[in-house]
Design a protein around this motif. Structure first.
Motif, PDB file in Angstrom:
ATOM      1  N   HIS A  56      23.709  38.265  82.053  1.00 49.00           N
ATOM      2  CA  HIS A  56      23.108  39.319  82.884  1.00 49.00           C
ATOM      3  C   HIS A  56      23.917  39.590  84.160  1.00 49.00           C
ATOM      4  CE1 HIS A  56      20.248  42.167  84.158  1.00 49.00           C
ATOM      5  NE2 HIS A  56      19.629  41.417  85.042  1.00 49.00           N
ATOM      6  N   ASP A 112      31.864  45.549  75.873  1.00 51.33           N
ATOM      7  CA  ASP A 112      32.639  46.695  76.379  1.00 51.33           C
ATOM      8  C   ASP A 112      32.846  46.600  77.891  1.00 51.33           C
ATOM      9  OD1 ASP A 112      30.033  47.285  77.227  1.00 51.33           O
ATOM     10  OD2 ASP A 112      29.958  49.286  76.338  1.00 51.33           O
ATOM     11  N   GLU A 113      32.046  45.756  78.566  1.00 55.47           N
ATOM     12  CA  GLU A 113      32.163  45.669  80.033  1.00 55.47           C
ATOM     13  C   GLU A 113      33.521  45.137  80.469  1.00 55.47           C
ATOM     14  OE1 GLU A 113      28.965  44.395  82.467  1.00 55.47           O
ATOM     15  OE2 GLU A 113      27.445  45.161  81.107  1.00 55.47           O
ATOM     16  N   GLU A 150      14.877  40.985  81.419  1.00 50.71           N
ATOM     17  CA  GLU A 150      15.621  41.184  82.667  1.00 50.71           C
ATOM     18  C   GLU A 150      16.524  42.403  82.500  1.00 50.71           C
ATOM     19  OE1 GLU A 150      18.130  37.690  83.053  1.00 50.71           O
ATOM     20  OE2 GLU A 150      18.999  38.008  81.074  1.00 50.71           O
ATOM     21  N   LYS A 151      16.785  42.800  81.249  1.00 52.65           N
ATOM     22  CA  LYS A 151      17.655  43.936  80.942  1.00 52.65           C
ATOM     23  C   LYS A 151      16.831  45.217  81.002  1.00 52.65           C
ATOM     24  CE  LYS A 151      20.817  40.837  80.164  1.00 52.65           C
ATOM     25  NZ  LYS A 151      21.062  40.123  78.937  1.00 52.65           N
ATOM     26  N   LEU A 152      17.501  46.354  81.272  1.00 55.37           N
ATOM     27  CA  LEU A 152      16.789  47.601  81.588  1.00 55.37           C
ATOM     28  C   LEU A 152      15.649  47.945  80.616  1.00 55.37           C
ATOM     29  CD1 LEU A 152      16.626  50.186  83.393  1.00 55.37           C
ATOM     30  CD2 LEU A 152      18.064  51.286  81.666  1.00 55.37           C
ATOM     31  N   LEU A 172      12.672  45.310  80.278  1.00 53.21           N
ATOM     32  CA  LEU A 172      12.015  45.208  81.590  1.00 53.21           C
ATOM     33  C   LEU A 172      11.122  46.430  81.818  1.00 53.21           C
ATOM     34  CD1 LEU A 172      13.522  43.977  84.898  1.00 53.21           C
ATOM     35  CD2 LEU A 172      12.426  46.197  84.886  1.00 53.21           C
ATOM     36  N   VAL A 232      14.854  51.771  89.209  1.00 48.30           N
ATOM     37  CA  VAL A 232      16.055  52.505  88.782  1.00 48.30           C
ATOM     38  C   VAL A 232      17.103  52.345  89.877  1.00 48.30           C
ATOM     39  CG1 VAL A 232      16.979  54.801  88.271  1.00 48.30           C
ATOM     40  CG2 VAL A 232      14.714  54.142  87.419  1.00 48.30           C
ATOM     41  N   TYR A 233      18.278  51.814  89.498  1.00 45.48           N
ATOM     42  CA  TYR A 233      19.332  51.567  90.481  1.00 45.48           C
ATOM     43  C   TYR A 233      20.035  52.875  90.863  1.00 45.48           C
ATOM     44  CZ  TYR A 233      19.099  46.593  89.031  1.00 45.48           C
ATOM     45  OH  TYR A 233      18.700  45.311  88.742  1.00 45.48           O
ATOM     46  N   GLN A 264      23.831  56.603  85.792  1.00 46.17           N
ATOM     47  CA  GLN A 264      24.819  55.776  85.080  1.00 46.17           C
ATOM     48  C   GLN A 264      24.535  55.914  83.567  1.00 46.17           C
ATOM     49  OE1 GLN A 264      22.476  54.517  87.173  1.00 46.17           O
ATOM     50  NE2 GLN A 264      23.607  54.209  89.056  1.00 46.17           N
ATOM     51  N   TRP A 297      24.075  53.171  73.758  1.00 44.17           N
ATOM     52  CA  TRP A 297      23.040  52.261  73.246  1.00 44.17           C
ATOM     53  C   TRP A 297      23.212  51.920  71.769  1.00 44.17           C
ATOM     54  CZ3 TRP A 297      20.467  49.565  76.658  1.00 44.17           C
ATOM     55  CH2 TRP A 297      20.371  50.069  77.953  1.00 44.17           C
ATOM     56  N   ASN A 354      20.621  56.399  82.509  1.00 40.61           N
ATOM     57  CA  ASN A 354      19.494  55.471  82.682  1.00 40.61           C
ATOM     58  C   ASN A 354      18.169  56.183  82.943  1.00 40.61           C
ATOM     59  OD1 ASN A 354      21.263  53.360  82.390  1.00 40.61           O
ATOM     60  ND2 ASN A 354      21.543  53.046  84.587  1.00 40.61           N
ATOM     61  N   ARG A 388      23.171  48.530  92.276  1.00 38.06           N
ATOM     62  CA  ARG A 388      23.876  47.275  91.963  1.00 38.06           C
ATOM     63  C   ARG A 388      25.286  47.352  92.575  1.00 38.06           C
ATOM     64  NH1 ARG A 388      24.451  46.335  85.593  1.00 38.06           N
ATOM     65  NH2 ARG A 388      22.491  45.202  85.789  1.00 38.06           N
ATOM     66  N   HIS A 430      28.652  48.708  90.580  1.00 39.12           N
ATOM     67  CA  HIS A 430      27.986  49.240  89.383  1.00 39.12           C
ATOM     68  C   HIS A 430      28.907  50.152  88.567  1.00 39.12           C
ATOM     69  CE1 HIS A 430      23.808  50.882  87.951  1.00 39.12           C
ATOM     70  NE2 HIS A 430      24.566  50.469  86.951  1.00 39.12           N
ATOM     71  N   TYR A 487      29.783  53.618  80.364  1.00 38.03           N
ATOM     72  CA  TYR A 487      30.444  52.904  79.267  1.00 38.03           C
ATOM     73  C   TYR A 487      30.438  53.828  78.055  1.00 38.03           C
ATOM     74  CZ  TYR A 487      29.367  48.588  81.891  1.00 38.03           C
ATOM     75  OH  TYR A 487      29.268  47.608  82.847  1.00 38.03           O
ATOM     76  N   TYR A 536      14.134  42.232  93.091  1.00 42.36           N
ATOM     77  CA  TYR A 536      13.584  43.550  93.398  1.00 42.36           C
ATOM     78  C   TYR A 536      12.778  43.596  94.696  1.00 42.36           C
ATOM     79  CZ  TYR A 536      15.038  44.432  88.628  1.00 42.36           C
ATOM     80  OH  TYR A 536      15.789  44.556  87.487  1.00 42.36           O
TER      81      TYR A 536
HETATM   82  O1  DAU Z   1      27.634  46.964  77.822  1.00 46.88           O
HETATM   83  C1  DAU Z   1      27.315  45.718  77.289  1.00 46.88           C
HETATM   84  C2  DAU Z   1      26.556  44.928  78.316  1.00 46.88           C
HETATM   85  O2  DAU Z   1      25.282  45.530  78.426  1.00 46.88           O
HETATM   86  C3  DAU Z   1      26.424  43.451  77.955  1.00 46.88           C
HETATM   87  O3  DAU Z   1      27.698  42.864  77.957  1.00 46.88           O
HETATM   88  C4  DAU Z   1      25.521  42.723  78.945  1.00 46.88           C
HETATM   89  O4  DAU Z   1      25.304  41.393  78.519  1.00 46.88           O
HETATM   90  C5  DAU Z   1      24.195  43.448  79.019  1.00 46.88           C
HETATM   91  O5  DAU Z   1      23.392  42.847  80.015  1.00 46.88           O
HETATM   92  C6  DAU Z   1      24.397  44.924  79.336  1.00 46.88           C
HETATM   93  O6  DAU Z   1      24.876  45.108  80.682  1.00 46.88           O
HETATM   94  P1  DAU Z   1      24.297  46.273  81.634  1.00 46.88           P
HETATM   95  O7  DAU Z   1      24.505  45.860  83.023  1.00 46.88           O
HETATM   96  O8  DAU Z   1      24.793  47.602  81.211  1.00 46.88           O
HETATM   97  O9  DAU Z   1      22.731  46.186  81.199  1.00 46.88           O
HETATM   98  P2  DAU Z   1      21.376  46.189  82.056  1.00 46.88           P
HETATM   99  O10 DAU Z   1      20.273  46.285  81.079  1.00 46.88           O
HETATM  100  O11 DAU Z   1      21.343  45.131  83.081  1.00 46.88           O
HETATM  101  O12 DAU Z   1      21.484  47.587  82.813  1.00 46.88           O
HETATM  102  C7  DAU Z   1      21.617  48.807  82.088  1.00 46.88           C
HETATM  103  C8  DAU Z   1      21.744  49.920  83.116  1.00 46.88           C
HETATM  104  O13 DAU Z   1      20.502  50.068  83.802  1.00 46.88           O
HETATM  105  C9  DAU Z   1      22.769  49.644  84.194  1.00 46.88           C
HETATM  106  O14 DAU Z   1      23.384  50.870  84.590  1.00 46.88           O
HETATM  107  C10 DAU Z   1      21.953  49.087  85.354  1.00 46.88           C
HETATM  108  C11 DAU Z   1      20.645  49.831  85.211  1.00 46.88           C
HETATM  109  N1  DAU Z   1      19.436  49.097  85.641  1.00 46.88           N
HETATM  110  C12 DAU Z   1      19.254  47.824  85.182  1.00 46.88           C
HETATM  111  C13 DAU Z   1      18.119  47.112  85.547  1.00 46.88           C
HETATM  112  C14 DAU Z   1      17.923  45.691  85.068  1.00 46.88           C
HETATM  113  C15 DAU Z   1      18.499  49.719  86.447  1.00 46.88           C
HETATM  114  O15 DAU Z   1      18.667  50.901  86.829  1.00 46.88           O
HETATM  115  N2  DAU Z   1      17.377  48.998  86.804  1.00 46.88           N
HETATM  116  C16 DAU Z   1      17.165  47.735  86.403  1.00 46.88           C
HETATM  117  O16 DAU Z   1      16.131  47.133  86.793  1.00 46.88           O
END
Ligand code: DAU
Ligand code: NAD
Length: 334
Positions: A84, A124-125, A185-187, A190, A203-204, A209, A213, A246, A270, A273, A277, A329
């Motif tokens: 994460h 891909d990150e 914990e992922k978007l 959560l 929403v960040y 962004q 998917w 997002n 974040r 950020h 991708y 948060y």
């Molecule tokens: O791209 C692959 C990657 O995807 C994986 O390598 C990682 O393990 C996986 O966690 C994921 O990374 P992201 O940072 O893209 O995923 P996350 O779900 O944390 O966030 C997705 C998007 O949503 C990102 O632009 C940040 C945003 N976000 C995330 C959270 C947790 C929000 O806006 N609010 C949030 O509360």
């Protein structure tokens, strides 16, 4: 084939263990997992009694444990990672231990045992952010967060072991996964659980962004394809069929849970950020793979799964998770 699936009690690894056991009747699976906050035996409950399945509790950075788990295995598929981004920003140490040192220990154990195939599950990150077009396997590595840097470190070791020792290793890099058993914990999980409970949806930044998917089952079939058909020493991208900002993801979750936009809470962005991708999966498609699940359908299935599996998520949404949520948060859940 007997597979050592490291990190197989987590989200994607548990889906992959289930996938292999159902798709390949002659295969067996040994899961080696440290059971961090993200790893749960419950994720593997439906295969626990399968005679072709075995669970070993331990860390990939522990060579003795790895050697023992590896006995008799023909291949390693390494999912084990701290995964994460936000946690890597808060405290990067565990990311280096698992994603870099752990990968190194696995590679050394694989080399000593003469394992026939090593597949590194990457992301891909490692390519960083792209404004236009899509990353190919030839795109430069340009990570932004301690998480993606630690994954890039693991990838570099795998590449070095192929070139230096002739290790039969491959790397696959996937885009954002979603689906059953993802830790909230992922978007997506959560926001689904918060929406069901009537909590705010954080929403960040501006929410624009973009992520690419990939439904978790499509990732599992992609990994399986690369494992069995990929060329040693090569990298394979596994991207989802749809990209989405997002804020649109959050709005679709609001619709699917019957809530309204008043739940949306724009919060501080974040640091570092990545804006967008996007992966080209053409090379993996030449092996006969394609993603089957479009985002609209996969999201509907995912929301339905969380609705129907409160017994899975209710124990998570308590204790340490509530402390993490408060720190991340600055607010509590209802
Ligand atoms: O791209 C692959 C990657 O995807 C994986 O390598 C990682 O393990 C996986 O966690 C994921 O990374 P992201 O940072 O893209 O995923 P996350 O779900 O944390 O966030 C997705 C998007 O949503 C990102 O632009 C940040 C945003 N976000 C995330 C959270 C947790 C929000 O806006 N609010 C949030 O509360
Ligand atoms: P997850 O956080 O849900 O699961 C990680 C698993 O690894 C957990 O079961 C955890 O207990 C285990 N683990 C952690 N440290 C360990 C250690 N030192 N030794 C043994 N086990 C350990 O992660 P996930 O989302 O399932 O991701 C799995 C892999 O796929 C990771 O390598 C990640 O980088 C990669 N990936 C994830 C995504 C995504 O969108 N989630 C996309 C592309 C690639």
């Amino acid at each position: 084939m007997k597979l050592l699936v490291t990190g197989g009690a987590g989200f994607i690894g548990s889906n992959f263990a289930r996938y292999v056991l159902s798709e390949h009747a002659g295969d067996s699976v040994v899961v080696l997992d440290k059971l961090t906050y993200a790893g749960r035996r419950e994720n593997l409950a439906d295969v626990a009694d399968n005679p072709r399945f075995e669970f070993v509790h331990g860390a990939i950075e522990d060579r003795e444990v790895v050697d023992a788990a590896l006995e008799g295995c023909d291949a390693i598929v390494n999912f084990a990672a701290e995964s994460h981004v936000d946690r890597s920003i808060e405290d990067p140490d565990a990311f280096i231990t698992t994603d870099v040192i752990g990968t190194h220990v696995l590679l050394e154990a694989a080399r000593a045992a003469g394992v026939g195939r090593y597949l590194q599950v990457s992301t891909d990150e490692v390519y960083g952010s792209i404004e236009e077009g899509s990353f190919t396997e030839k795109s430069p590595i340009d990570p932004s967060s301690p998480y993606s840097a630690s994954k890039a470190g693991g990838d570099m070791l795998v590449q070095a072991y192929f070139r230096t020792y002739g290790m039969p290793a491959l790397i696959c890099r996937a885009s954002n996964n979603y689906g059953p058993f993802q830790y909230p914990e992922k978007l997506i999980p959560l926001c689904v659980l918060n929406a069901l409970a009537g909590d705010k949806l954080p929403v960040y930044g501006d929410g624009m962004q973009v992520r690419n998917w990939l439904y978790v089952e499509d990732h599992c079939s992609g990994i399986d394809t690369v494992l069995r058909k990929g060329a040693e020493g090569d990298v394979y991208n596994i991207g989802g069929p749809d990209e989405c900002p997002n804020i649109e993801v959050v709005n679709r979750i609001i619709e699917l849970t019957g809530r309204d936009e008043s739940l949306i809470d724009y919060v501080t962005d974040r640091p570092g950020h990545d804006r967008r991708y996007s992966l080209s999966s053409e090379k993996t498609m030449t092996l006969g793979w394609e993603a089957k699940t479009r985002f609209a359908e996969g999201l509907e299935r995912t929301v339905a799964w969380y609705r129907e599996n409160e017994n899975w998520w209710a124990p998570i949404r308590s204790g340490d998770y509530l402390e993490y949520y408060q720190r991340q948060y600055g607010q509590s859940l209802a």
